[in-house]
Enzyme design. Structure first.
Site, short mmCIF file in Angstrom:
data_model
loop_
_atom_site.label_atom_id
_atom_site.label_comp_id
_atom_site.label_asym_id
_atom_site.label_seq_id
_atom_site.Cartn_x
_atom_site.Cartn_y
_atom_site.Cartn_z
N ASP A 123 0.79 -1.19 0.00
CA ASP A 123 0.01 0.26 0.08
C ASP A 123 0.91 1.93 0.03
O ASP A 123 2.11 1.47 0.23
CB ASP A 123 -0.77 0.02 1.78
CG ASP A 123 -2.19 1.14 1.18
OD1 ASP A 123 -2.40 1.18 0.03
OD2 ASP A 123 -2.67 1.40 2.06
N ASN A 159 -11.18 -2.38 -5.03
CA ASN A 159 -10.21 -1.41 -5.81
C ASN A 159 -10.86 -1.17 -7.55
O ASN A 159 -10.53 -0.54 -8.12
CB ASN A 159 -9.11 -2.31 -5.85
CG ASN A 159 -7.99 -1.81 -4.86
OD1 ASN A 159 -6.55 -2.60 -4.66
ND2 ASN A 159 -7.98 -0.78 -4.32
C1 IPE Z 1 -5.51 -2.79 -0.07
O1 IPE Z 1 -5.36 -1.01 -0.08
C2 IPE Z 1 -5.67 -3.11 -1.36
C3 IPE Z 1 -3.97 -3.40 -2.20
C4 IPE Z 1 -3.35 -3.02 -1.71
C5 IPE Z 1 -3.35 -4.42 -3.52
P1 IPE Z 1 -6.17 -0.04 -0.04
O2 IPE Z 1 -5.59 1.17 -0.70
O3 IPE Z 1 -6.71 -0.65 -1.62
O4 IPE Z 1 -7.06 -0.09 1.24
P2 IPE Z 1 -7.48 0.74 1.92
O5 IPE Z 1 -8.68 1.59 1.17
O6 IPE Z 1 -6.60 1.59 2.54
O7 IPE Z 1 -8.62 -0.48 2.85
C1 IPE Z 2 -1.50 0.23 -3.33
O1 IPE Z 2 -1.13 1.89 -3.19
C2 IPE Z 2 -1.94 -0.36 -5.08
C3 IPE Z 2 -2.70 -0.51 -5.13
C4 IPE Z 2 -3.92 -0.63 -4.16
C5 IPE Z 2 -3.75 -1.18 -6.41
P1 IPE Z 2 -2.63 2.96 -3.20
O2 IPE Z 2 -2.88 2.94 -4.84
O3 IPE Z 2 -3.91 2.33 -2.48
O4 IPE Z 2 -1.92 4.03 -2.32
P2 IPE Z 2 -2.68 4.65 -1.84
O5 IPE Z 2 -2.86 4.21 -0.07
O6 IPE Z 2 -3.20 5.55 -2.38
O7 IPE Z 2 -1.42 5.83 -1.26
MG MG Z 3 -3.43 2.39 -0.72
#
Ligand code: IPE
Ligand code: IPE
Ligand code: MG
Length: 260
Positions: A30, A78
């Site tokens: 993340d 997502n």
């Molecule tokens: C979790 O991260 C999913 C992945 C890393 C693929 P998200 O960014 O989607 O989760 P939340 O929204 O912070 O809970």
């Molecule tokens: C994790 O990074 C990757 C996916 C969930 C695909 P994020 O896209 O959630 O990055 P943040 O949490 O917005 O920084």
């Molecule tokens: Mg995230």
């Protein structure tokens, strides 16, 4: 689990105990978006940089001798992100599947998917199938990519499959155990994660491996995924090796209650 000589030397060089390795490490990758924002870049740049971290952590895990590595790459939730980001992520995934094929084969890593594979775009699915097929017999490490993955979806799917088998009298409902459920999860025949790492400091599971995490040791780091380094990964494994896992039992007592 006995590790191989090459792994043992590598582990010793990095201060790891080769006889106490986690069999399964799972990572919630993340913070890609925040990494990009901090640098005044488009979120997609964060995902691109994040894919470089994937490459280095996969290679390192293989060198350490970890047998199962699961990376949370795209959740069932997502899909609700802006279309432009979803499309960019799918394109990045496709590029990754093609560019990493040779390395995966060379390192004898089996690429496996956990999640709703059928929901992925056709061109991505095609590359996935090729990579999975070409790495199928690799036995040194399993790399699980969690794609369109949700823990609740996984458990619901398992419940449905079991209910169908019970209705068709293939199994007797009275014989259903935890093992029956495990056998219908995407992670069938795999050990539960010993280690869960989440980058970017968020203190939540975000629907990741809800069943399998029952006794995982949890490590949360504030580091954003694109900045997550090999050294930090090694430090986490070393920290894991110093933890006492009790699984609900008492540490210094044997099962008959006598003190050891
Ligand atoms: C979790 O991260 C999913 C992945 C890393 C693929 P998200 O960014 O989607 O989760 P939340 O929204 O912070 O809970
Ligand atoms: C994790 O990074 C990757 C996916 C969930 C695909 P994020 O896209 O959630 O990055 P943040 O949490 O917005 O920084
Ligand atoms: Mg995230």
């Amino acid at each position: 689990m006995k590790s191989e000589p090459a792994h043992r030397q590598f582990d010793l060089d990095y201060g790891l105990d080769p006889d106490k390795l986690p069999a399964h490490v799972a990572i919630i990758m993340d913070g890609n978006g925040r990494w990009a924002k901090k640098k005044l870049m488009n979120r997609v740049k964060g995902h691109e940089k994040g894919s470089e971290t994937v490459r280095s952590i996969v290679t390192l895990s293989r060198k350490i001798g970890i047998k199962f590595l699961t990376l949370y790459a795209f959740s069932t939730e997502n899909w609700a992100r802006p279309k432009i980001e979803v499309v960019a992520l799918m394109n990045l995934l496709k590029r990754f599947l093609v560019s990493e094929r040779t390395t995966l084969k060379k390192n004898e890593i089996f690429l496996n998917i956990i999640g709703q594979k059928d929901r992925l775009p056709e061109d991505v699915m095609k590359e996935l199938d090729i990579t999975m097929e070409q790495t199928r017999n690799n036995e040194k490490m399993v790399l699980n990519l969690a794609l369109s993955y949700g823990g609740r979806e996984e458990i619901t799917r398992a419940a449905k499959q079991i209910a169908k088998k019970a209705a068709e009298k293939i199994i007797d409902w009275e014989t259903i155990t935890e093992e029956t459920l495990c056998d219908h999860l995407y992670t069938k025949n795999m050990p539960d994660p010993d280690v869960l790492i989440r980058t970017s400091g968020e203190m939540r599971l975000s629907n990741f491996m809800l069943w399998q995490m029952a006794y995982a040791e949890i490590f949360i780091t504030k580091t954003l995924w694109p900045d997550f380094s090999e050294q930090e990964f090694i430090n986490i494994i070393r920290d894991y090796q110093s933890r006492e896992r009790r699984f609900g039992k008492l540490p210094c007592y044997s099962s008959d209650g006598s003190q050891q």
